[in-house]
Design an enzyme around this catalytic site. Structure first.
Site, PDB file in Angstrom:
ATOM      1  N   TYR A  32      31.351  15.266  26.609  1.00  0.00           N
ATOM      2  CA  TYR A  32      32.035  14.160  27.278  1.00  0.00           C
ATOM      3  C   TYR A  32      31.273  13.693  28.514  1.00  0.00           C
ATOM      4  O   TYR A  32      31.395  12.552  28.927  1.00  0.00           O
ATOM      5  CB  TYR A  32      33.441  14.586  27.712  1.00  0.00           C
ATOM      6  CG  TYR A  32      34.516  14.394  26.673  1.00  0.00           C
ATOM      7  CD1 TYR A  32      34.487  15.099  25.486  1.00  0.00           C
ATOM      8  CD2 TYR A  32      35.567  13.510  26.894  1.00  0.00           C
ATOM      9  CE1 TYR A  32      35.478  14.930  24.544  1.00  0.00           C
ATOM     10  CE2 TYR A  32      36.565  13.336  25.955  1.00  0.00           C
ATOM     11  CZ  TYR A  32      36.522  14.042  24.789  1.00  0.00           C
ATOM     12  OH  TYR A  32      37.509  13.878  23.852  1.00  0.00           O
ATOM     13  N   LYS A  88      31.207  27.389  18.139  1.00  0.00           N
ATOM     14  CA  LYS A  88      30.383  27.153  16.943  1.00  0.00           C
ATOM     15  C   LYS A  88      29.065  27.864  17.218  1.00  0.00           C
ATOM     16  O   LYS A  88      27.984  27.264  17.212  1.00  0.00           O
ATOM     17  CB  LYS A  88      30.220  25.624  16.752  1.00  0.00           C
ATOM     18  CG  LYS A  88      29.540  25.215  15.475  1.00  0.00           C
ATOM     19  CD  LYS A  88      30.385  25.412  14.215  1.00  0.00           C
ATOM     20  CE  LYS A  88      29.550  25.139  12.977  1.00  0.00           C
ATOM     21  NZ  LYS A  88      30.213  25.576  11.740  1.00  0.00           N
ATOM     22  N   ASP A  94      35.374  25.427  12.939  1.00  0.00           N
ATOM     23  CA  ASP A  94      35.733  24.884  11.617  1.00  0.00           C
ATOM     24  C   ASP A  94      36.769  25.774  10.932  1.00  0.00           C
ATOM     25  O   ASP A  94      37.729  25.291  10.326  1.00  0.00           O
ATOM     26  CB  ASP A  94      34.484  24.671  10.736  1.00  0.00           C
ATOM     27  CG  ASP A  94      33.537  25.859  10.716  1.00  0.00           C
ATOM     28  OD1 ASP A  94      33.720  26.793  11.515  1.00  0.00           O
ATOM     29  OD2 ASP A  94      32.607  25.853   9.877  1.00  0.00           O
ATOM     30  N   ASP A 149      39.746  18.773  22.267  1.00  0.00           N
ATOM     31  CA  ASP A 149      40.341  17.455  22.015  1.00  0.00           C
ATOM     32  C   ASP A 149      40.840  17.385  20.585  1.00  0.00           C
ATOM     33  O   ASP A 149      41.973  16.970  20.316  1.00  0.00           O
ATOM     34  CB  ASP A 149      39.289  16.368  22.273  1.00  0.00           C
ATOM     35  CG  ASP A 149      39.846  14.983  22.030  1.00  0.00           C
ATOM     36  OD1 ASP A 149      40.957  14.703  22.513  1.00  0.00           O
ATOM     37  OD2 ASP A 149      39.177  14.183  21.348  1.00  0.00           O
ATOM     38  N   ASP A 193      45.071  17.749  19.018  1.00  0.00           N
ATOM     39  CA  ASP A 193      45.748  16.743  18.184  1.00  0.00           C
ATOM     40  C   ASP A 193      46.238  17.408  16.895  1.00  0.00           C
ATOM     41  O   ASP A 193      47.351  17.164  16.439  1.00  0.00           O
ATOM     42  CB  ASP A 193      44.789  15.596  17.804  1.00  0.00           C
ATOM     43  CG  ASP A 193      44.908  14.409  18.745  1.00  0.00           C
ATOM     44  OD1 ASP A 193      45.219  14.625  19.936  1.00  0.00           O
ATOM     45  OD2 ASP A 193      44.689  13.265  18.293  1.00  0.00           O
TER      46      ASP A 193
HETATM   47  C1  IPM Z   1      42.966  13.170  25.371  1.00  0.00           C
HETATM   48  C2  IPM Z   1      42.453  11.798  24.966  1.00  0.00           C
HETATM   49  C3  IPM Z   1      41.232  11.485  25.813  1.00  0.00           C
HETATM   50  C4  IPM Z   1      40.180  12.526  25.531  1.00  0.00           C
HETATM   51  C5  IPM Z   1      40.689  10.067  25.600  1.00  0.00           C
HETATM   52  C6  IPM Z   1      41.735   9.009  25.821  1.00  0.00           C
HETATM   53  C7  IPM Z   1      39.465   9.807  26.449  1.00  0.00           C
HETATM   54  O1  IPM Z   1      42.176  11.756  23.609  1.00  0.00           O
HETATM   55  O2  IPM Z   1      43.392  13.328  26.531  1.00  0.00           O
HETATM   56  O3  IPM Z   1      42.955  14.072  24.544  1.00  0.00           O
HETATM   57  O4  IPM Z   1      39.418  12.394  24.557  1.00  0.00           O
HETATM   58  O5  IPM Z   1      40.086  13.486  26.284  1.00  0.00           O
HETATM   59 MN    MN Z   2      42.606  13.610  22.553  1.00  0.00          MN
END
Ligand code: IPM
Ligand code: MN
Length: 352
Positions: A142, A189, A221, A245, A249
């Site tokens: 990032y 990884k 993975d 990240d 999710d």
């Molecule tokens: C999160 C979001 C952010 C990230 C984006 C919006 C830059 O997806 O907070 O997880 O990738 O960190």
């Molecule tokens: Mn995210």
């Protein structure tokens, strides 16, 4: 207690869900005799529109002066489909993380008893899940060197980590594991990446300082697969920025809705609390978004930033009650009545 909180509503559904969290926090403050001062500040696309910058200096000063930051969401579709846009709302979020030194993102994943069947995963797989993904937030790909060469035909992003960056994140992981089941999983990884080998080596070196903690090392993975197959076998997980990240999710699916999971970002300066979902632009202004992730982020804020555990527990218990009684927004209502964002907020306030 006096609580001085910076309020960054941001974009999309941010302002609507933040409004509910403010109502709930104010109700809790009134009940427990606290005095909250909210200081609103601009961020994201809203800030670009107003002052041309997604994390203006004025906002940073407000955050630095506050005891905690409560954050809504960031992102606007007008930037997503324009790869040439030079200023993007997300840059504001990254700049804010960096400038506030928020190197650790704490993302819990748990199930709500009344919602187990909302998850696309089978009940027997997810029941009892209670894990925390500790995501490194200010390093890795990032923030590495990136660019184009070869007349724009080659692009690169680099992933860099220092031993010190891994140590400070892993230290939090070990400490958190000590307060829980004393199991820590380092996700990397290391079979391919040099940064991952540094992670593994650093965490292995730290094991001797926490003899009670059992550490496992797993490749990302494989974790992506196991996380949805056997989520309740995990407890505290530590990982680098991009893996975290993606895995967080994925983990949100376990709880049944993205609209439920809170998070805390902690580090050098003021801590920040935010829902893990994005700005959900399709729903903006419609009063339909689920405010619970933001309300639960406010609960995390009471507990982590101020040590106000009873206050946090009260918020969690009314949230559970709202779920049990079906006072929920359309993402959770199924064939039953869907309540508006603001109606859920009002109900929570009345029950506090
Ligand atoms: C999160 C979001 C952010 C990230 C984006 C919006 C830059 O997806 O907070 O997880 O990738 O960190
Ligand atoms: Mn995210």
């Amino acid at each position: 207690m006096k609580l001085n909180i910076a309020l960054l509503a941001g974009d999309g559904i941010g302002p609507e869900v933040i409004d509910q969290a403010v109502k709930v926090a104010d109700a809790v403050a009134k009940k427990f005799n606290h005095e909250i001062t909210w200081t609103a500040a601009l961020t994201g696309a809203a800030a670009i529109d107003a002052v041309g910058e997604p994390y203006p200096d004025a906002t940073h000063e407000i955050c630095m002066a506050a005891d905690a930051v409560l954050f809504g969401a960031i992102g606007h579709p007008k930037y997503d489909n324009d790869p040439k846009a030079t200023v993007r709302p997300e840059q504001g979020l990254l700049k804010m993380r960096k400038k506030l030194g928020l190197f650790a993102n704490v993302r819990p994943t748990f199930t709500f008893p009344s919602l187990i069947d909302n998850s696309p995963l089978k009940r027997e797989r997810i029941e009892g899940t209670d894990l925390i993904i500790l995501r490194e937030l200010t390093g890795g790909i990032y923030f590495g060197e990136r660019g184009r060469k070869d007349d724009g035909n080659t692009a690169f992003d680099t992933c860099t980590y220092t031993r010190a960056e891994v140590q400070r994140l892993a230290k939090l992981g070990f400490e958190m594991a000590m307060t829980r089941s004393k199991r820590l999983c380092c996700v990397d990884k290391a079979n391919v990446l040099e940064t991952s080998r540094l992670w593994r080596e650093t965490v292995q070196d730290m094991e001797k300082d926490y003899p009670e903690v059992t550490v496992s090392y797993e490749f990302v993975d494989a974790v992506a697969m196991r996380l949805v197959q056997w989520p309740n076998t995990y407890d505290v997980m530590i990982t680098e920025n991009l893996f975290g990240d993606i895995l967080t999710d994925e983990a949100s699916v376990i709880s049944g809705s993205m609209g439920l999971m809170p998070s805390a970002s902690i580090g050098v300066h003021t801590s920040l609390f935010e829902p893990i979902h994005g700005s959900y632009p399709q729903a903006a202004g419609k009063d339909i978004a689920n405010p619970l992730a933001t309300v639960l982020s406010a609960a995390m804020m009471f507990e982590d930033a101020f040590g106000l555990i009873e206050e946090a527990e009260l918020i969690r218990s009314v949230v559970n009650k709202s779920l049990e009684e079906g006072i929920v927004t359309e993402d959770l209502s199924g064939t039953n009545k869907a309540y508006k964002t603001s109606e859920v907020g009002d109900w929570l306030v009345n029950n506090i």
